[in-house]
Design a protein around this motif. Structure first.
Motif, PDB file in Angstrom:
ATOM      1  N   GLY A  27       0.766  -1.179   0.000  1.00 56.17           N
ATOM      2  CA  GLY A  27      -0.169   0.016  -0.041  1.00 56.17           C
ATOM      3  C   GLY A  27       0.753   1.275  -0.180  1.00 56.17           C
ATOM      4  N   SER A  28       1.769   1.101   0.703  1.00 48.43           N
ATOM      5  CA  SER A  28       2.598   2.391   0.875  1.00 48.43           C
ATOM      6  C   SER A  28       3.499   2.553  -0.357  1.00 48.43           C
ATOM      7  N   LEU A  29       4.090   1.738  -1.078  1.00 52.10           N
ATOM      8  CA  LEU A  29       4.947   1.556  -2.152  1.00 52.10           C
ATOM      9  C   LEU A  29       3.913   2.116  -3.323  1.00 52.10           C
ATOM     10  N   ASN A  35       2.228   8.498  -6.789  1.00 56.10           N
ATOM     11  CA  ASN A  35       2.739   9.987  -6.794  1.00 56.10           C
ATOM     12  C   ASN A  35       3.842  10.376  -7.818  1.00 56.10           C
ATOM     13  N   VAL A  36       4.724   9.274  -8.114  1.00 57.99           N
ATOM     14  CA  VAL A  36       5.684   9.692  -8.996  1.00 57.99           C
ATOM     15  C   VAL A  36       5.009   9.945 -10.445  1.00 57.99           C
ATOM     16  N   LEU A  37       4.060   9.267 -10.561  1.00 61.54           N
ATOM     17  CA  LEU A  37       3.359   9.010 -11.891  1.00 61.54           C
ATOM     18  C   LEU A  37       2.837  10.545 -12.032  1.00 61.54           C
ATOM     19  N   SER A  38       1.786  10.650 -10.777  1.00 63.87           N
ATOM     20  CA  SER A  38       1.095  11.806 -10.995  1.00 63.87           C
ATOM     21  C   SER A  38       1.559  13.330 -10.696  1.00 63.87           C
ATOM     22  N   GLU A  39       2.908  13.370  -9.729  1.00 60.24           N
ATOM     23  CA  GLU A  39       3.447  14.335  -9.490  1.00 60.24           C
ATOM     24  C   GLU A  39       4.487  15.013 -10.320  1.00 60.24           C
ATOM     25  N   ASN A  63       1.451  -1.426 -11.805  1.00 60.51           N
ATOM     26  CA  ASN A  63      -0.002  -2.039 -12.182  1.00 60.51           C
ATOM     27  C   ASN A  63      -0.913  -1.403 -11.096  1.00 60.51           C
ATOM     28  N   VAL A  64      -0.479  -1.574  -9.808  1.00 55.02           N
ATOM     29  CA  VAL A  64      -1.278  -1.230  -8.627  1.00 55.02           C
ATOM     30  C   VAL A  64      -1.263   0.093  -8.448  1.00 55.02           C
ATOM     31  N   ALA A  65      -0.168   0.860  -8.758  1.00 58.42           N
ATOM     32  CA  ALA A  65      -0.221   2.376  -8.938  1.00 58.42           C
ATOM     33  C   ALA A  65      -1.076   3.241  -9.816  1.00 58.42           C
TER      34      ALA A  65
END
Length: 138
Positions: A27-29, A35-39, A63-65
């Motif tokens: 969940g944390s990862l 956040n890496v993808l969106s920010e 995939n989960v992110a």
């Protein structure tokens, strides 16, 4: 005593190296990866990410992110040819591509034909000019 929690993710490679993530760790990862993808990459809901990766833990993490962030995940195997990669980039209008450092040369050969691509993430130990290192960003 307490029974140890079952891992949410357990990966073992041919050399016997293991990666185990608990549900909390996954969940944390996945939040960090989202956040890496969106920010960092500036991706928004509905944007597309093409992943050309061998079956490494980051494949499942991305995939989960992507599900978490509402980003469309387009998986691709390490067996894709340059022509296959270019087709996927053009057909999906992907704004980001993620690949392993060993596959980056094949991906780079088709990048001039992908007009929608904004970001390139690399997974692995290697570095390449113009690529963001996924592990460092996490």
């Amino acid at each position: 005593g307490k029974k140890p929690a079952n891992p949410a993710f357990w990966w073992v490679n041919d050399e016997g190296q293991e990666v185990k993530w608990s549900f909390e760790e996954l969940g944390s990862l996945s939040r960090k990866a989202a956040n890496v993808l969106s920010e960092v990459c500036g991706l928004q809901r509905g944007d597309r990410v093409v992943a050309v990766l061998p079956r490494v833990p980051e494949w499942w993490l991305l995939n989960v992110a992507c599900m978490r962030a509402g980003i469309v995940f387009f998986p691709g195997t390490s067996q894709l040819t340059a022509k296959d990669i270019l087709y996927r980039l053009q057909a999906s209008k992907a704004k980001c591509i993620v690949t392993h450092d060993t596959l980056a040369p094949a991906v780079e050969s088709v990048l001039p034909g992908s007009q929608f691509l904004k970001n390139k993430l690399i997974v692995g130990q290697g570095r390449r000019d113009g690529w963001l290192n996924f592990k460092e960003l996490l």
